[in-house]
Design a protein around this motif. Structure first.
Motif, mmCIF file in Angstrom:
data_model
loop_
_atom_site.group_PDB
_atom_site.id
_atom_site.type_symbol
_atom_site.label_atom_id
_atom_site.label_comp_id
_atom_site.label_asym_id
_atom_site.label_seq_id
_atom_site.Cartn_x
_atom_site.Cartn_y
_atom_site.Cartn_z
ATOM 1 N N SER A 204 48.219 43.912 33.020
ATOM 2 C CA SER A 204 48.473 44.662 31.796
ATOM 3 C C SER A 204 47.144 45.175 31.265
ATOM 4 N N LEU A 205 47.141 46.419 30.753
ATOM 5 C CA LEU A 205 45.906 46.990 30.220
ATOM 6 C C LEU A 205 46.283 47.982 29.119
ATOM 7 N N ASP B 170 34.776 46.239 31.112
ATOM 8 C CA ASP B 170 34.781 47.630 31.586
ATOM 9 C C ASP B 170 33.847 48.557 30.837
ATOM 10 N N ASP C 182 44.293 40.117 33.838
ATOM 11 C CA ASP C 182 43.969 40.342 35.246
ATOM 12 C C ASP C 182 44.356 39.140 36.091
ATOM 13 N N GLU D 248 46.440 51.170 35.649
ATOM 14 C CA GLU D 248 46.619 50.095 36.615
ATOM 15 C C GLU D 248 45.339 50.030 37.445
ATOM 16 N N THR D 249 44.826 48.840 37.699
ATOM 17 C CA THR D 249 43.552 48.735 38.405
ATOM 18 C C THR D 249 43.622 47.718 39.542
ATOM 19 N N ARG E 96 43.391 43.314 28.104
ATOM 20 C CA ARG E 96 43.849 43.358 29.487
ATOM 21 C C ARG E 96 44.107 41.950 30.008
ATOM 22 N N TRP F 34 41.296 52.807 40.117
ATOM 23 C CA TRP F 34 42.091 53.046 38.912
ATOM 24 C C TRP F 34 43.242 53.972 39.241
ATOM 25 N N ARG G 48 43.538 42.331 40.290
ATOM 26 C CA ARG G 48 44.381 43.452 39.883
ATOM 27 C C ARG G 48 44.844 43.231 38.450
ATOM 28 N N SER G 49 45.006 44.317 37.746
ATOM 29 C CA SER G 49 45.431 44.222 36.352
ATOM 30 C C SER G 49 46.936 44.014 36.284
#
Length: 251
Positions: A33-34, A69, A45, A122-123, A43, A132, A30-31
């Protein structure tokens, strides 16, 4: 403000991270920060899993053909740096700095083109499903965004809209008309599971049989059921707390 949640389901061999996660069920990324500008993406993760799974995830992130990505179907010649910020037996935190080339495309950059500046991302990556969650002003063209996204993804992945809703002033989202916010695909999977006895004890059908009935991969069915069950459980708890207006978490 608007919330937009969708998932990319990658075909085998089309995304190194998806392949690594599919080979290690239960592992998630999970992210934390991106951020993206016109010519950059940064980013952080957070991955959880077994030591073997995390090693595979790290290899996938640091491999030269991943490119943070990038949706380009061929080597785009981008510049990427990935560093390990933290590592324990069951967690891994990775920082990625990506500088795309003119032939590159990514979800954040397509979103900037069609939804405007100030989009929050947010991923969550689990198996072949890359989910996403976008918060945007609502003034952009969501239809054009999805058209551009599908063109960029091509046959590498299937695109599935999970939810679109208004974001409340308190930072949460108002549920869709059903009061829970299930996507049509999640609702169809849940309805079929009930009608065919998937939740009976003992079960009348297993996940594979139910997936065959719906003509979807087993992994897709179980993913949709888990997301639907999660939203139903959270909605039930939220309703049981009088006056609770807590925002629905990312799924």
């Amino acid at each position: 403000m608007r919330e937009l949640v969708f998932a990319l389901e990658y075909e085998p061999g089309r995304n190194r991270v998806a392949d690594a996660l599919a080979g290690h069920p239960g592992t998630r990324v999970r992210s934390l920060s991106l951020h993206a500008t016109d010519d950059h993406l940064w980013r952080v993760d957070h991955a959880t899993g077994t030591p073997e799974a995390l090693a595979a995830v790290e290899d996938a992130f640091t491999d030269g053909d991943y490119y943070a990505d990038c949706l380009a179907t061929e080597d785009c010649g981008a510049t990427q740096t990935t560093r390990v910020l933290d590592r324990t037996d069951d967690t891994l935190v990775l920082y990625t700095d990506w500088e795309p080339t003119p032939v590159c495309a990514s979800v954040p950059h397509i979103a900037r083109d069609h939804l405007g500046d100030g989009v929050l991302f947010e991923t969550r990556h689990e198996g072949r499903h890359y989910t996403w969650r976008l918060i945007h002003s609502g003034e952009g063209d969501v239809g054009a965004f999805f058209d551009a996204l599908r063109d960029a993804v091509g046959d590498a992945a299937r695109t599935e809209l999970l939810r679109t809703a208004n974001a409340s002033a308190g930072g949460g989202t108002r549920a869709d008309a059903d009061g829970v916010g299930l996507s049509p695909e999640q609702e169809a999977a849940l309805r079929a599971a009930v009608e065919h006895g998937y939740y009976e004890s003992p079960r009348a059908v297993d996940a594979g049989e139910l997936a065959d009935h719906l003509d979807v991969p087993r992994s897709t069915l179980t993913y949709r059921l888990r997301r639907a069950e999660e939203r139903l459980a959270k909605a039930h708890v939220a309703r049981s707390v009088a006056g609770d207006a807590a925002p629905a978490p990312f799924e």
